[in-house]
Design a protein around this motif. Structure first.
Motif, PDB file in Angstrom:
ATOM      1  N   GLN A 177      12.086   6.577 -30.670  1.00 39.94           N
ATOM      2  CA  GLN A 177      10.845   7.193 -30.185  1.00 39.94           C
ATOM      3  C   GLN A 177       9.805   7.258 -31.294  1.00 39.94           C
ATOM      4  OE1 GLN A 177      13.894   8.543 -30.165  1.00 39.94           O
ATOM      5  NE2 GLN A 177      13.865  10.767 -30.244  1.00 39.94           N
ATOM      6  N   ARG A 178      10.257   7.341 -32.545  1.00 35.97           N
ATOM      7  CA  ARG A 178       9.295   7.386 -33.640  1.00 35.97           C
ATOM      8  C   ARG A 178       8.655   6.017 -33.870  1.00 35.97           C
ATOM      9  NH1 ARG A 178      12.416  11.614 -33.862  1.00 35.97           N
ATOM     10  NH2 ARG A 178      11.595  13.459 -34.895  1.00 35.97           N
ATOM     11  N   GLU A 179       9.492   4.970 -33.695  1.00 37.59           N
ATOM     12  CA  GLU A 179       8.936   3.614 -33.836  1.00 37.59           C
ATOM     13  C   GLU A 179       7.910   3.351 -32.744  1.00 37.59           C
ATOM     14  OE1 GLU A 179      12.455   1.302 -33.714  1.00 37.59           O
ATOM     15  OE2 GLU A 179      12.980   1.734 -35.807  1.00 37.59           O
ATOM     16  N   ILE A 180       8.210   3.848 -31.548  1.00 37.59           N
ATOM     17  CA  ILE A 180       7.274   3.639 -30.436  1.00 37.59           C
ATOM     18  C   ILE A 180       5.972   4.376 -30.715  1.00 37.59           C
ATOM     19  CG2 ILE A 180       6.898   3.962 -27.968  1.00 37.59           C
ATOM     20  CD1 ILE A 180       9.905   3.846 -27.597  1.00 37.59           C
ATOM     21  N   LEU A 181       6.079   5.607 -31.193  1.00 38.36           N
ATOM     22  CA  LEU A 181       4.861   6.365 -31.472  1.00 38.36           C
ATOM     23  C   LEU A 181       4.045   5.729 -32.589  1.00 38.36           C
ATOM     24  CD1 LEU A 181       5.488  10.195 -31.280  1.00 38.36           C
ATOM     25  CD2 LEU A 181       3.980   8.796 -29.922  1.00 38.36           C
ATOM     26  N   GLU A 182       4.735   5.216 -33.596  1.00 42.69           N
ATOM     27  CA  GLU A 182       4.039   4.528 -34.689  1.00 42.69           C
ATOM     28  C   GLU A 182       3.241   3.364 -34.142  1.00 42.69           C
ATOM     29  OE1 GLU A 182       4.481   6.269 -38.314  1.00 42.69           O
ATOM     30  OE2 GLU A 182       3.561   4.325 -37.988  1.00 42.69           O
ATOM     31  N   ALA A 183       3.849   2.671 -33.169  1.00 46.35           N
ATOM     32  CA  ALA A 183       3.224   1.450 -32.668  1.00 46.35           C
ATOM     33  C   ALA A 183       2.093   1.707 -31.696  1.00 46.35           C
ATOM     34  CB  ALA A 183       4.279   0.588 -31.985  1.00 46.35           C
ATOM     35  N   CYS A 184       2.080   2.908 -31.064  1.00 47.35           N
ATOM     36  CA  CYS A 184       1.054   3.067 -30.032  1.00 47.35           C
ATOM     37  C   CYS A 184       0.116   4.222 -30.278  1.00 47.35           C
ATOM     38  CB  CYS A 184       1.682   3.168 -28.640  1.00 47.35           C
ATOM     39  SG  CYS A 184       2.537   4.710 -28.366  1.00 47.35           S
ATOM     40  N   SER A 185       0.157   4.819 -31.459  1.00 48.37           N
ATOM     41  CA  SER A 185      -0.808   5.885 -31.757  1.00 48.37           C
ATOM     42  C   SER A 185      -1.142   5.854 -33.237  1.00 48.37           C
ATOM     43  CB  SER A 185      -0.235   7.249 -31.383  1.00 48.37           C
ATOM     44  OG  SER A 185       0.835   7.557 -32.248  1.00 48.37           O
ATOM     45  N   THR A 186      -2.254   6.531 -33.585  1.00 48.49           N
ATOM     46  CA  THR A 186      -2.650   6.479 -34.991  1.00 48.49           C
ATOM     47  C   THR A 186      -2.348   7.760 -35.735  1.00 48.49           C
ATOM     48  OG1 THR A 186      -4.828   7.235 -34.333  1.00 48.49           O
ATOM     49  CG2 THR A 186      -4.546   4.868 -34.635  1.00 48.49           C
ATOM     50  N   ASP A 187      -2.139   8.852 -35.007  1.00 52.42           N
ATOM     51  CA  ASP A 187      -2.019  10.125 -35.710  1.00 52.42           C
ATOM     52  C   ASP A 187      -0.939  10.968 -35.052  1.00 52.42           C
ATOM     53  OD1 ASP A 187      -4.328  12.924 -36.313  1.00 52.42           O
ATOM     54  OD2 ASP A 187      -2.368  12.418 -37.159  1.00 52.42           O
ATOM     55  N   TYR A 188       0.311  10.793 -35.494  1.00 51.22           N
ATOM     56  CA  TYR A 188       1.319  11.681 -34.929  1.00 51.22           C
ATOM     57  C   TYR A 188       2.022  12.454 -36.039  1.00 51.22           C
ATOM     58  CZ  TYR A 188       5.961   9.639 -35.888  1.00 51.22           C
ATOM     59  OH  TYR A 188       7.125   9.238 -36.484  1.00 51.22           O
ATOM     60  N   VAL A 189       2.395  13.699 -35.730  1.00 51.78           N
ATOM     61  CA  VAL A 189       3.058  14.547 -36.718  1.00 51.78           C
ATOM     62  C   VAL A 189       4.376  15.036 -36.139  1.00 51.78           C
ATOM     63  CG1 VAL A 189       0.953  15.323 -37.820  1.00 51.78           C
ATOM     64  CG2 VAL A 189       1.830  16.589 -35.884  1.00 51.78           C
ATOM     65  N   GLU A 190       5.225  15.487 -37.041  1.00 51.93           N
ATOM     66  CA  GLU A 190       6.516  16.022 -36.618  1.00 51.93           C
ATOM     67  C   GLU A 190       6.443  17.529 -36.508  1.00 51.93           C
ATOM     68  OE1 GLU A 190       9.226  14.248 -36.137  1.00 51.93           O
ATOM     69  OE2 GLU A 190       9.066  12.404 -37.291  1.00 51.93           O
ATOM     70  N   MET A 191       7.338  18.070 -35.695  1.00 51.31           N
ATOM     71  CA  MET A 191       7.493  19.527 -35.709  1.00 51.31           C
ATOM     72  C   MET A 191       8.411  19.881 -36.876  1.00 51.31           C
ATOM     73  SD  MET A 191       7.923  20.807 -31.870  1.00 51.31           S
ATOM     74  CE  MET A 191       6.666  20.582 -30.663  1.00 51.31           C
ATOM     75  N   HIS A 192       8.401  21.137 -37.268  1.00 52.46           N
ATOM     76  CA  HIS A 192       9.335  21.559 -38.313  1.00 52.46           C
ATOM     77  C   HIS A 192      10.142  22.742 -37.819  1.00 52.46           C
ATOM     78  CE1 HIS A 192       7.690  18.898 -41.293  1.00 52.46           C
ATOM     79  NE2 HIS A 192       6.519  19.186 -40.808  1.00 52.46           N
ATOM     80  N   PRO A 193      11.446  22.673 -37.739  1.00 52.57           N
ATOM     81  CA  PRO A 193      12.290  21.532 -38.056  1.00 52.57           C
ATOM     82  C   PRO A 193      12.297  20.485 -36.934  1.00 52.57           C
ATOM     83  CG  PRO A 193      13.625  23.364 -37.328  1.00 52.57           C
ATOM     84  CD  PRO A 193      12.207  23.847 -37.334  1.00 52.57           C
ATOM     85  N   ASN A 194      12.805  19.296 -37.236  1.00 50.08           N
ATOM     86  CA  ASN A 194      12.846  18.256 -36.215  1.00 50.08           C
ATOM     87  C   ASN A 194      14.169  17.504 -36.307  1.00 50.08           C
ATOM     88  OD1 ASN A 194      12.659  15.867 -38.041  1.00 50.08           O
ATOM     89  ND2 ASN A 194      10.705  16.808 -38.515  1.00 50.08           N
ATOM     90  N   GLY A 195      14.314  16.490 -35.486  1.00 49.83           N
ATOM     91  CA  GLY A 195      15.535  15.700 -35.526  1.00 49.83           C
ATOM     92  C   GLY A 195      16.737  16.522 -35.094  1.00 49.83           C
ATOM     93  N   ARG A 196      17.820  16.408 -35.820  1.00 53.43           N
ATOM     94  CA  ARG A 196      19.039  17.126 -35.442  1.00 53.43           C
ATOM     95  C   ARG A 196      18.901  18.638 -35.550  1.00 53.43           C
ATOM     96  NH1 ARG A 196      24.127  13.939 -36.601  1.00 53.43           N
ATOM     97  NH2 ARG A 196      25.082  15.988 -36.545  1.00 53.43           N
TER      98      ARG A 196
END
Lengths: 232, 458
Positions: free
Chosen positions: B350-369
């Motif tokens: 999902q991160r690769e997809i977001l990288e490819a289709c948007s210019t400005d995305y951020v993560e929540m903290h904490p994220n992932g597992r």
């Protein structure tokens, strides 16, 4: 006193050691057979070994997790294990005993490191005892077994540190006797209490995977009410 | 608002004197027909009482009520198990005797039953447990027992009945409406994005069957449009099924039988269309149920199952689709659905997809597992009576995270999470919109030429 020391260091120690090892092996065997049976019974026998080993590895040294928790109970719970495992095995006085009885030569901890680890363990256990009494959440869920386990660890470490030191309140031999007896009490308690978590720790995640598998001989899951495949 | 949220005994029958008997008998039946006994007997000897699980629990962090801790639930169920089923302790089988009054008083059944449905089944506790105790598995076992006794939240039960015995989906959407919707979506893709896209339906011998949650046909249509555009542009030989089109699997929350029955419907459809792969759309529990339990189904051999996130990210790697990043310039924060990231390990796609289709995305903290659940996990978002609870308790953390990120859009690749996050942003009045990943991908794949200028292709 000398006779008592010889007895506790000799036959009694061997007995305690045998009870410890045999008890842990018994605990392991008592779950090994059910684990195998669960695996045989499962419809899907594949297991995610990568995830299981990754989890075991991370939790052997959970430095990231412990640091991120920013919680004293968590940090101390982990930190005191270091001395708990290293000192009984690699303290110089213990190594000479291991070598004398089994011929094994183990590496020896430098004296300063051994002292630091011992003090950290003693402080850690004391902090855990205090938190278990003082914190409402922890106190609600603490069983008698938890207090006893902490005391069983505190006494050998404290008496071991004090034996042979100038600020020892008892005579050297008496402190040594207390140390040996309390250590033996700890050894025989380990296989029969929650302290056996040392042997179960690598298997819990494997058991969770096996536990969630659906089984082949289940009557109500085998016959799906909508028939088993085929043309619609 | 921050007063202790009351328990909700309205959905469950009141706990009577003989409820414990019923509970134990149901437990016995399920133990004999599953492998649940193994982890219970191991956990009985492994828990050290360190309470890491409780400190990480999203619900407990808000309520500070001991009955909301994973430790309480697991300990109570293990005590019941040890008391009545461990062979070392009890020589006489429970079915040969009745439960004594003294035993009834020793167990806190009422609080246990209520607590089982205040759990989001998110597994933060399992992640935090140094001994690896799977509290989610024990809570799920508890819920299976309640299901055996007939105690299930109303909405979950009725949606499931509709899905299995009624119209074939959890929203009672009739087949004719599904066909109409697909036609409408094809037109809508052209009108909104300027792209001609056919959504194949019931195509026999296609390579892939794409099955998404039924909400994609209604409230989340942009997600389905985006998925269709991706699969179409990839040149994949795919189809949807109008006969069975709902990947949603509530069985994952409360009953293994329901889980397998829903999977059975998917596999039956895949067999009848003779496809080689089943692709699950943007839905956390559908993905987890399918990926985790596929091989347990006796008739699934030869058919692969994948998540749409994996398919789209593969397409990006192979250069089969060329999204334009500049079509999504608003600040986006990514929400990690528990069932996709923690349970299935799908973190990078999902991160690769977001990288490819948007210019400005951020993560929540904490994220992932280590992420926080949306607040509606474990079926909590479906139970109407739990609305106040889920918004004030597990949902609050989410609202704080969204505010802290400063984003205008929250992206969540899961139908359940989207539903919950929409409720959260409404309740906490956040100026944020909630979308799925393929909604953004649809924007990024839109044609450069506005639709009106294209030749008439009716």
């Amino acid at each position: 006193m000398d006779q008592a020391l010889d007895f506790t260091q000799g036959p009694l120690f061997r007995l305690a050691f045998v009870i410890l090892i045999a008890g842990l092996i018994r605990r392991f065997v008592l779950i090994a057979w059910p684990m195998l049976a669960a695996w045989i019974r499962a419809r899907d026998r594949s297991l995610n070994w990568a995830a299981i080993f990754r989890d075991i590895g991370v939790w052997l040294f959970p430095i990231g997790h412990v640091w991120r928790s920013k919680d004293i109970f968590t940090i101390v719970s982990y930190a005191f294990h270091i001395g708990l495992i290293l000192v009984p095995l690699f303290l110089m006085e213990h190594v000479s005993l291991w070598t004398a009885s089994s011929g094994l030569t183990l590496p020896v901890l430098p004296k300063l490191a051994a002292d630091i680890f011992t003090v950290v363990t003693i402080l850690g256990v004391s902090i855990l005892l205090v938190v278990r009494i003082v914190s409402r959440l922890v106190r609600t869920f603490t069983r008698t077994e938890d207090y006893v386990a902490l005391l069983l660890i505190l006494v050998p470490f404290l008496s071991g540190l004090l034996a042979g030191r100038p600020w020892n309140p008892l005579s050297c031999n008496a402190m040594l006797l207390l140390h040996i007896l309390s250590a033996e009490a700890l050894m025989i308690t380990i296989p029969f209490s929650k302290l056996s978590h040392c042997i179960f720790f690598p298997f819990s995640r494997l058991c969770a995977e096996l536990g969630s598998k659906l089984v082949t001989d289940s009557a109500y899951l085998y016959k799906s009410p909508l028939s088993e495949g085929g043309e619609s | 608002m921050n007063d202790k949220v009351e328990y909700w005994p309205r959905l469950m029958k009141p706990v009577e004197d003989d409820t414990l008997d019923e509970f134990i008998r149901a437990m016995g039946k399920i133990l004999s027909e599953s492998n649940y006994g193994l982890p219970l007997s191991v956990y009985a000897q492994t828990c050290t009482g360190c309470l890491r699980c409780s400190q990480e629990c999203q619900v407990f962090q808000q309520t500070q009520d001991f009955r909301d801790t994973p430790h309480f639930r697991t300990e109570e169920i293990i005590r019941l198990y040890s008391e009545f089923f461990l062979p070392e302790k009890n020589g006489q089988s429970i079915v040969e005797r009745t439960v004594t009054q003294e035993e009834r008083e020793r167990f806190n059944l009422k609080d246990l039953i209520e607590s089982l449905y205040r759990c989001t089944l998110c597994r933060r506790c399992t992640e935090a447990c140094p001994m690896g105790i799977d509290h989610r598995l024990v809570a799920r076992f508890g819920r299976q027992i309640l299901s055996e006794m007939g105690l299930v939240p109303k909405n979950m039960g009725s949606s499931t009945v509709e899905q299995i015995f009624g119209l074939g989906n959890t929203s009672s959407f009739p087949k004719a409406a599904i066909i109409d919707t697909l036609d409408f979506l094809e037109e809508d893709i052209y009108d909104t994005y300027g792209v001609e896209c056919i959504i194949p339906r019931d195509k026999k011998n296609a390579d892939c069957l794409m099955i998404s949650p039924i909400s994609d046909y209604m409230m989340e249509a942009e997600t389905l449009m985006g998925i269709s555009m991706v699969l179409d542009q990839m040149g994949l030989d795919w189809t949807v099924s109008t006969k069975y089109c709902d990947a949603i699997n509530y069985g994952l929350f409360y009953d293994d039988r329901v889980l397998m029955t829903v999977l059975d419907k998917i596999i039956q459809e895949a067999r009848s269309l003779k496809v080689k792969t089943v692709i699950i759309g943007e839905c956390g529990h559908a993905t987890r149920a399918a990926l985790g339990y596929w091989k347990s189904h006796l008739n699934s051999a030869g058919i692969e199952v994948k998540s749409i996130l994996q398919v789209t990210s593969e397409a990006l790697h192979k250069g089969l689709i060329q999204p334009n990043r500049k079509k999504n310039t608003a600040k986006i924060v990514l929400h990690d659905p528990c069932n996709i990231v923690r349970a299935c390990g799908i973190y990078k796609p999902q991160r690769e997809i977001l990288e490819a289709c948007s210019t400005d995305y951020v993560e929540m903290h904490p994220n992932g597992r280590h992420n926080y659940c949306c607040g509606g996990g474990g079926g909590i978002v479906i139970a109407e009576d739990l609305e106040e609870f889920r918004l004030q308790v597990p949902g609050k953390v989410k609202a704080d995270q969204i505010k802290a990120s400063g984003a205008e859009i929250v992206c969540a690749p899961c139908a359940n999470c989207k539903k919950m996050l929409r409720e959260v942003v409404d309740y906490y009045k956040l100026p944020v919109s909630v979308v799925g990943i393929h909604d953004l991908m649809a924007n990024a794949l839109a044609s450069e030429i506005p639709p009106q200028k294209k030749p008439n292709v009716a």
